[in-house]
Design an enzyme around this catalytic site. Structure first.
Site, PDB file in Angstrom:
ATOM      1  N   SER A  84       0.847  -1.185   0.000  1.00  0.00           N
ATOM      2  CA  SER A  84       0.000   0.000   0.000  1.00  0.00           C
ATOM      3  C   SER A  84       0.886   1.239   0.000  1.00  0.00           C
ATOM      4  O   SER A  84       2.110   1.132   0.053  1.00  0.00           O
ATOM      5  CB  SER A  84      -0.899   0.000   1.231  1.00  0.00           C
ATOM      6  OG  SER A  84      -0.112   0.268   2.367  1.00  0.00           O
ATOM      7  N   LYS A  85       0.215   2.386  -0.035  1.00  0.00           N
ATOM      8  CA  LYS A  85       0.937   3.663  -0.162  1.00  0.00           C
ATOM      9  C   LYS A  85       2.036   3.837   0.877  1.00  0.00           C
ATOM     10  O   LYS A  85       3.058   4.446   0.604  1.00  0.00           O
ATOM     11  CB  LYS A  85      -0.052   4.808  -0.027  1.00  0.00           C
ATOM     12  CG  LYS A  85      -0.637   5.207  -1.347  1.00  0.00           C
ATOM     13  CD  LYS A  85      -1.460   6.462  -1.190  1.00  0.00           C
ATOM     14  CE  LYS A  85      -2.486   6.532  -2.307  1.00  0.00           C
ATOM     15  NZ  LYS A  85      -3.794   6.963  -1.858  1.00  0.00           N
ATOM     16  N   ARG A  86       1.776   3.293   2.074  1.00  0.00           N
ATOM     17  CA  ARG A  86       2.784   3.575   3.100  1.00  0.00           C
ATOM     18  C   ARG A  86       4.106   2.828   2.829  1.00  0.00           C
ATOM     19  O   ARG A  86       5.108   3.075   3.472  1.00  0.00           O
ATOM     20  CB  ARG A  86       2.232   3.297   4.494  1.00  0.00           C
ATOM     21  CG  ARG A  86       2.044   1.900   4.845  1.00  0.00           C
ATOM     22  CD  ARG A  86       1.055   1.711   5.981  1.00  0.00           C
ATOM     23  NE  ARG A  86       0.517   0.386   5.861  1.00  0.00           N
ATOM     24  CZ  ARG A  86       1.137  -0.685   6.285  1.00  0.00           C
ATOM     25  NH1 ARG A  86       2.305  -0.579   6.873  1.00  0.00           N
ATOM     26  NH2 ARG A  86       0.609  -1.880   6.120  1.00  0.00           N
TER      27      ARG A  86
ATOM     28  N   GLY B 156       5.524   3.117  -0.021  1.00  0.00           N
ATOM     29  CA  GLY B 156       6.204   3.910  -1.046  1.00  0.00           C
ATOM     30  C   GLY B 156       5.309   4.069  -2.258  1.00  0.00           C
ATOM     31  O   GLY B 156       4.111   3.788  -2.189  1.00  0.00           O
TER      32      GLY B 156
END
Ligand code: GLU
Length: 470
Positions: free
Chosen positions: A238-240, A242
């Site tokens: 997921s976005k966290r 990167g």
């Protein structure tokens, strides 16, 4: 043998993320390997969340990756008549029915089921009521209520589902919009898709889809459910973790081939080999080598693979991907021969195209500005004589070739009694403004005689002005 037909059916509710790109890649590679067909289909039945901007972003990303399609893009939103026709077939054959239960009634059923220790599901209340189409009715599929449905998965092996677990799921909502499970099956049937490779987040949908195939009397496709891509903490990517979108990697200076190479290895292997060019992947890709364990997305590995691809790509091929980065720095140079030569001096020292751009800036500057520390250290009065002699020597060269250049440097070393380093470093700063750069002879060769002379002269003037001779 029948032609393999695969597909990639993204929902246009955002950009193309790396997990989706991997799914597209597997389907594309398999179609190419089998000399089959690859179809692109946009699953835009969710009108609220689907946007044209997402469609464009997905198409752009696929094009940049070099994943081309033989058919499509088809849009589900334009295929409602076809879904209607198949729903009617299911209604006519008794495999589907209208249901008018209200959401309160369904909630009640669920509560009851849970209270008696069952799964919360629709209890089939309208199944035998023979309800005719009305405005608020949904259409439900009459699922098998006993026995098992087996998913023969070419990656995961056989997966059995108890039919009692499946309820009569909705195939058309009250607004007339077909649901994913219905549309995907009708599309795959009518488009001739016979191989479905997708993320294993769809495993639980598959028994429902299998039942629709069976009700329609149509042969099942080959299924292959690929384990999800995970982040380095083993949670779903997921976005966290990167950047997620394909375009973000493009903008960070990755080569499409490197990203594809990296993505394919998150789930597929060929011995220990890590580096692949696309043609090689097409030749070697089969479903047998897709693994059962999840791939971990590791930015560092991707970056190092990118460096390997920059090194291995013929400079001519890199130009197309490099030009947008140059444009961003207001460098509009269309002398491809010059660009190729520049790349040759930098491709072993650039991890991405931003590095390459930074490293190449001096090639395009009319006026070199010197890094302060580099000038302080290398532009001392003692450098003046060697630079002047070198300048004279180079001016005198008629045939600007490597041997003559080396000769010019040798003459400087002899007459000033210095080692190469003593002259090479000031020359490097004169030509590039920095102390780190490609090899000095390579640079001179690319810049050409006139530019080299003018930059040397400018450096001499600079030293004369800032550090008077003793
Ligand atoms: N639109 C679905 C998705 O993006 C496609 C699933 C499938 O391949 O059947 O997940």
């Amino acid at each position: 043998m029948k032609t393999v037909i695969t597909r990639f059916p993204p929902s246009p509710t955002g950009y193309l993320h790396v997990g989706g790109a991997r799914t597209a890649l597997f389907n594309w590679l398999y179609a190419r390997h089998m000399k089959g067909k690859f179809i692109l289909r946009i699953e835009d039945t969710d009108r609220e969340r689907s946007t044209r901007a997402s469609v464009d972003a997905i198409l752009d990303s696929l094009e940049w990756l070099g994943i081309d399609w033989d058919e499509g893009p088809h849009f589900q939103s334009e295929r409602f008549d076809i879904y209607k026709e198949y729903v009617q077939k299911l209604l006519d054959s008794g495999n589907a029915y209208y249901c008018t239960c209200t959401s309160e009634e369904i909630e009640e059923m669920r509560k009851k089921a849970m209270a008696s220790g069952d799964k919360p599901k629709y209890n089939g209340r309208c199944r035998n009521k023979g309800i005719d189409k009305t405005d608020n009715a949904v259409v439900r599929f009459a699922s098998a209520s006993a026995g098992t449905t087996v998913l023969k998965d070419s990656i995961k092996g056989n997966i059995r589902f108890q039919n009692t677990e499946l309820d009569d799921f909705i195939i058309v909502r009250s607004d007339g919009v077909p649901t994913y499970n219905l549309a995907v099956v009708v599309d795959d049937i009518t488009m001739g898709v016979n191989t479905v490779i997708r993320g294993d987040d769809h495993v639980n949908n598959t028994p429902r889809q299998i039942q629709i195939y069976k009700a329609l009397g149509i042969e099942l496709p080959v299924y292959g459910h690929v384990p999800m891509v995970l982040g380095n903490d083993r949670s779903r990517l997921s976005k966290r973790h990167g950047a997620m979108s394909v375009t973000a990697y493009r903008d960070m200076g990755y080569l499409p081939e490197a990203l594809l190479n990296y993505l394919v290895r998150l789930g597929w292997s060929y011995g220990d080999q890590e580096f692949f060019l696309i043609d090689e992947l097409i030749e070697k890709f089969t479903l047998d080598n897709i693994g059962r364990s999840a791939g971990i997305f590791d930015q560092e590995k991707l970056l190092s693979l990118n460096a390997d691809h920059i090194k291995a790509s013929p400079p001519r091929k890199l130009i197309k991907y490099w030009k947008p980065f140059l444009k961003e720095r207001r460098i509009n140079n269309d002398n491809n021969q010059y660009l190729e030569k520049i790349i040759e001096t930098l491709n072993t020292r650039s991890k991405n195209l931003i590095d390459l751009t930074e490293g190449a800036l001096f090639y395009f500057q009319d006026e070199i500005s010197y890094e302060e520390k580099a000038a302080r250290k290398n532009f001392k009065p003692a450098a003046l004589e060697p630079l002047r002699i070198l300048c004279g020597q180079i001016e005198a060269i008629k045939d600007f070739n490597e041997a003559n250049l080396e000769d010019a440097f040798k003459k400087v070393m002899q007459s000033c009694e210095i080692k190469l380093g003593k002259i090479a470093q000031p020359v490097r700063v004169a030509l590039t403004g920095k102390t780190v750069s490609p090899g000095i002879f390579e640079i001179i060769h690319v810049l050409g005689k006139d530019v080299v002379i003018s930059r040397l002269k400018k450096a001499i003037t600079f030293i004369e002005a800032s550090a008077p001779e003793p």
